[in-house]
Write an enzyme that holds these catalytic residues in place. Structure first.
Site, PDB file in Angstrom:
ATOM      1  N   LYS A   1       0.818  -1.205   0.000  1.00  0.00           N
ATOM      2  CA  LYS A   1       0.000   0.000   0.000  1.00  0.00           C
ATOM      3  C   LYS A   1       0.862   1.271   0.000  1.00  0.00           C
ATOM      4  O   LYS A   1       0.423   2.323  -0.458  1.00  0.00           O
ATOM      5  CB  LYS A   1      -0.983  -0.015   1.168  1.00  0.00           C
ATOM      6  CG  LYS A   1      -2.220  -0.902   0.907  1.00  0.00           C
ATOM      7  CD  LYS A   1      -2.917  -0.475  -0.367  1.00  0.00           C
ATOM      8  CE  LYS A   1      -4.388  -0.865  -0.471  1.00  0.00           C
ATOM      9  NZ  LYS A   1      -4.684  -2.273  -0.615  1.00  0.00           N
TER      10      LYS A   1
ATOM     11  N   HIS B   1      -8.241   2.459  -6.313  1.00  0.00           N
ATOM     12  CA  HIS B   1      -8.293   1.327  -5.373  1.00  0.00           C
ATOM     13  C   HIS B   1      -9.472   0.461  -5.795  1.00  0.00           C
ATOM     14  O   HIS B   1     -10.574   0.581  -5.270  1.00  0.00           O
ATOM     15  CB  HIS B   1      -8.476   1.835  -3.938  1.00  0.00           C
ATOM     16  CG  HIS B   1      -8.359   0.759  -2.908  1.00  0.00           C
ATOM     17  ND1 HIS B   1      -9.033   0.792  -1.715  1.00  0.00           N
ATOM     18  CD2 HIS B   1      -7.643  -0.393  -2.893  1.00  0.00           C
ATOM     19  CE1 HIS B   1      -8.730  -0.293  -1.003  1.00  0.00           C
ATOM     20  NE2 HIS B   1      -7.896  -1.022  -1.704  1.00  0.00           N
TER      21      HIS B   1
ATOM     22  N   SER C   1     -11.541  -1.811   2.233  1.00  0.00           N
ATOM     23  CA  SER C   1     -11.068  -3.136   2.616  1.00  0.00           C
ATOM     24  C   SER C   1     -12.222  -4.031   3.079  1.00  0.00           C
ATOM     25  O   SER C   1     -13.057  -3.612   3.873  1.00  0.00           O
ATOM     26  CB  SER C   1     -10.051  -2.969   3.740  1.00  0.00           C
ATOM     27  OG  SER C   1      -9.500  -4.206   4.051  1.00  0.00           O
TER      28      SER C   1
ATOM     29  N   ASP D   1      -6.920  -5.259  -6.850  1.00  0.00           N
ATOM     30  CA  ASP D   1      -6.839  -4.192  -5.843  1.00  0.00           C
ATOM     31  C   ASP D   1      -6.355  -2.819  -6.314  1.00  0.00           C
ATOM     32  O   ASP D   1      -6.785  -1.820  -5.776  1.00  0.00           O
ATOM     33  CB  ASP D   1      -5.940  -4.669  -4.700  1.00  0.00           C
ATOM     34  CG  ASP D   1      -6.120  -3.877  -3.415  1.00  0.00           C
ATOM     35  OD1 ASP D   1      -7.241  -3.838  -2.900  1.00  0.00           O
ATOM     36  OD2 ASP D   1      -5.130  -3.307  -2.925  1.00  0.00           O
TER      37      ASP D   1
ATOM     38  N   ARG E   1      -4.545 -13.477   5.520  1.00  0.00           N
ATOM     39  CA  ARG E   1      -4.404 -13.112   4.107  1.00  0.00           C
ATOM     40  C   ARG E   1      -3.585 -14.127   3.322  1.00  0.00           C
ATOM     41  O   ARG E   1      -2.680 -14.770   3.865  1.00  0.00           O
ATOM     42  CB  ARG E   1      -3.669 -11.770   3.992  1.00  0.00           C
ATOM     43  CG  ARG E   1      -4.421 -10.580   4.522  1.00  0.00           C
ATOM     44  CD  ARG E   1      -5.229  -9.944   3.426  1.00  0.00           C
ATOM     45  NE  ARG E   1      -5.969  -8.784   3.909  1.00  0.00           N
ATOM     46  CZ  ARG E   1      -6.609  -7.955   3.106  1.00  0.00           C
ATOM     47  NH1 ARG E   1      -6.584  -8.134   1.792  1.00  0.00           N
ATOM     48  NH2 ARG E   1      -7.282  -6.944   3.595  1.00  0.00           N
TER      49      ARG E   1
END
Ligand code: ATP
Ligand code: OAA
Ligand code: CA
Ligand code: MN
Length: 675
Positions: A339, A358, A376, A395, A460
């Protein structure tokens, strides 16, 4: 295998056999009585298998081991003697340049020259592995006055393969294990989500003018001097280690706007994560890599110094756009690197007239591109990974004059409650090479329990995009036809799907609403209504209206339709209703892609003024208007008003900005809730 089976297969496996039948002939031929002789040789083919293969060509164990690994093939094919001559020369020159480049990357600011770097694993020196030393351009004479740090070499492991990184992680990093599906399970340490409050951006003459500062902005200022203090802290830490990992990779599949990034990190976990998430250069591209456009120093295991100005905790993620550098101290959460680079792209791309987003992105067989915006946990990865469509990315994207392009080379899927049935492509992407962060697994079978939140809810999986079978490679596509805004509405009052006009799309894009459900941002555990401009305020660098104006212009020009999809609650707020079934959301999304939903009959909702379809085949009609699903209609009305109030209040800060041409600004302001 059962015992009986074992016994009956005994001869085939050349195992011992006590069965008298088998050995009758042996006993007879030797003419001896008593216990039958133990049979050690395979009878079939009458061949002695112990001697059937020629002996190993090694004299010693070391020699045997050296046979196991063959040298990687040269990256550039050598043809003809002349080019061979030049290749050898330039190969040497290239090695030298690489060492100089990495030495320069690791240079301390106080000692002026870079450290002595050496390529390769320090643990392998004894194996006779070829290590290349820096050829020092400066004169180097060790004397007593020289500090210890300049007497030592920094080993660097350059663009290792996943297999090599697995070995490094398992050998040296506590909490690294191979799970039964082949993935590398790792622990990210105390931080299991991003730390947006610890992000700092250097404010200098240029960035003071260009960037978004102040209330609501993610850019918390830091001065150049403090950045250098943190940089020195990170670089000294990295240089104090036995070895560091260096990744040279790319961002952005649009070749014209590709960015070269270098990531220097202390953990194999970080190196494998970035190997998966950034675009992996081909060996040829790596040869011409040269100087990176941006460098990350990840010293995440080491804290920042809280006595340093601007530091409010022991974590600091610092971006210096002028120096093209980022420093990470005090957090090992790998998402910070991903990020952090995204933030950089949010600065660099708009400067070139390219919109950074995004969003997830996929494309149908007919070339219809859809963008999936959302904060998110709202479903970008889940819904862009669609077995019936080609995945462009999950993403981070760019939308330029050429169409869309993925910024990354991998996906970063949430895996809490992951199931093979509901998300088969993500499930199958979790295999050898994939980094599995903070998951819990059976200590013996190493089977992952995706339901277990013992470490964190933000578990994740990071895998290369080609692990998704229908990934579109190169990850680029034409201009989007549908722009889908995802919100996980914990209040349960937003319809499962609404068709938006351009002004509404812009209003909701700027608002960036959701209710966070899981702890991707460190500390958030319970769902709360959140507004995050452009569905990613934590990553944008310019004022939100800058991105909004670009989006409006592009959507208008390419006639894209906007949609708002609630992937959150239905039948009541969090605690009463339940999350909309993923199967229903998928049917809704399919209807958007196919164009069928455009043709449906619509009605307008109160307060938000959404156009909602009366029916969608495969979805119970009563859920399409949330009022039907609430038992307590008064509670529904109150909750709707409450959410509308939150939207209104959030939007106040944007009322003084002009967005786009003509009357768009007034239209956007009028596109909010009316109550
Ligand atoms: N109706 C639904 N639609 C979409 N996702 C759902 C739905 N119901 C449950 N989910 C779950 O919600 C999660 C969505 O997470 P996803 O990884 O897609 O988030 P994301 O938007 O990509 O976030 P991030 O930017 O953090 O990566 C998944 O775990 C998915 O299984
Ligand atoms: O950055 C992360 O940790 C995960 C992510 O994609 C997001 O939060 O948007
Ligand atoms: Ca995602
Ligand atoms: Mn994201």
């Amino acid at each position: 295998m059962s015992d009986t089976k074992m016994a009956s297969n005994g001869t085939e496996n050349a195992e011992f056999s006590f069965t008298s039948n088998n050995n009758a002939s042996t006993s007879a031929s030797t003419g001896r009585k008593g216990l039958p002789k133990i049979q050690t040789q395979k009878k079939t083919n009458d061949v002695c298998h112990d001697d059937s293969t020629p002996p190993v060509k090694a004299q010693t164990i070391d020699e045997l081991h050296s046979l196991q690994k063959k040298r990687s093939t040269p990256t550039t094919p050598i043809t003809g003697t002349q080019s061979a001559f030049f290749t050898t020369l330039s190969e040497e020159e290239r090695q030298k340049q690489q060492l100089q480049s990495i030495s320069a990357s690791l240079a301390s600011l106080t000692r002026e020259t870079g450290p002595k770097v050496v390529k390769g694993d320090p643990a392998r020196k004894s194996e006779g592995q070829k290590v290349t030393l820096t050829s020092h351009s400066h004169h180097f004479t060790p004397t007593i006055s020289v500090s210890d740090s300049s007497l030592k070499f920094t080993h660097f492991l350059y663009n290792l393969s996943p297999a090599e990184l697995y070995e490094q992680a398992i050998k040296y990093e506590k909490g690294s294990f191979i799970t039964s599906n082949g993935a590398l399970a790792t622990l990210s340490g105390a931080k299991t989500g991003r730390s947006p409050r610890d992000k700092r951006v250097v404010k200098d003459k240029t960035t003071e003018e260009e960037l978004w500062w102040g209330k609501g902005s993610p850019n918390i200022e830091m001065d150049e001097q403090t950045f250098l203090v943190n940089r020195e802290r990170a670089v000294d830490y990295l240089n104090s280690l036995e070895k560091v990992f260096v990744n040279d990779q790319f961002l952005n599949w649009d070749l014209e706007h590709r960015i070269k990034v270098r990531i220097v990190s202390a953990r194999a976990y970080h190196s494998l994560f970035m190997h998966n998430m950034c675009i992996r250069p081909t060996p040829e591209e790596l040869e011409d890599f040269g100087t990176p456009d941006f460098t990350i120093y990840n010293a995440g295991q080491f804290p920042c110094n809280r006595y340093t100005h601007y530091m409010t905790s022991s974590t600091s993620i610092d971006i210096n756009l002028a120096r093209r550098e980022m420093v990470i101290l005090g957090t090992q959460y790998a998402g910070e690197m991903k990020k952090g680079l995204f933030s950089v792209m949010h600065y660099l791309m708009p400067k070139r007239g390219i919109l950074s987003l995004h969003s997830g992105c996929n494309v149908g067989k007919d070339g219809d591109v859809a963008l999936f915006f959302g904060l998110s946990g709202t479903g970008k990865t889940t819904l862009s990974t669609d077995h019936n469509r080609y995945l462009i990315g999950d993403d981070e994207h760019c939308w330029s004059e050429n169409g869309v392009s993925n910024i990354e080379g991998g996906c970063y899927a949430k895996c809490i409650d992951l199931s093979r049935e509901k998300e088969p492509d993500i499930w199958n992407a979790i295999k050898f090479g994939t980094v599995l962060e903070n998951v819990v697994f059976d200590e013996h079978t190493r089977e992952v329990d995706y339901v277990d939140k013992s470490v964190t809810e933000n578990t994740r999986a990071a895998y290369p995009i080609e692990y998704i079978p229908n990934a579109k490679i190169p990850c680029v596509g034409p201009h989007p036809k549908n722009v889908i805004l995802l919100a996980c509405d914990a209040f349960g009052v937003l319809p499962p799907v609404s068709k938006l006009n351009l002004a509404q799309t812009m209003y909701h894009f700027i608002s960036g609403y959701t209710a966070l459900v899981a702890g991707t941002e460190d500390g958030i555990k319970e769902p709360t209504a959140t507004f995050s401009a452009c569905f990613g305020a934590a990553f944008i660098m310019l004022h939100p209206t800058r991105y909004a104006a670009m989006l409006a212009e592009k959507m208008q020009k390419h006639r894209a339709t906007g949609w708002l999809v609630n992937t959150g609650w239905s039948g009541g707020s969090y605690g009463f209703g339940s999350r909309i079934k993923l199967a229903y959301t998928r049917i809704i999304i399919d209807a958007i892609h196919s164009g069928n939903l455009l043709k449906a009959n619509y009605k307008k909702t109160e307060v938000f003024g959404f156009e909602i379809p009366i029916e969608i085949e495969g979805v119970p009609s009563e859920i399409l208007d949330p009022v039907n699903t609430w038992l307590d209609k008064m509670a529904y009305k109150n909750t709707l008003s409450k959410l509308a109030g939150l939207f209104k209040k959030n939007f106040e800060v944007f009322t003084n900005y002009k967005i786009g041409k003509d009357k768009l600004t007034e239209e956007i302001l009028a596109a909010g809730p009316v109550f």
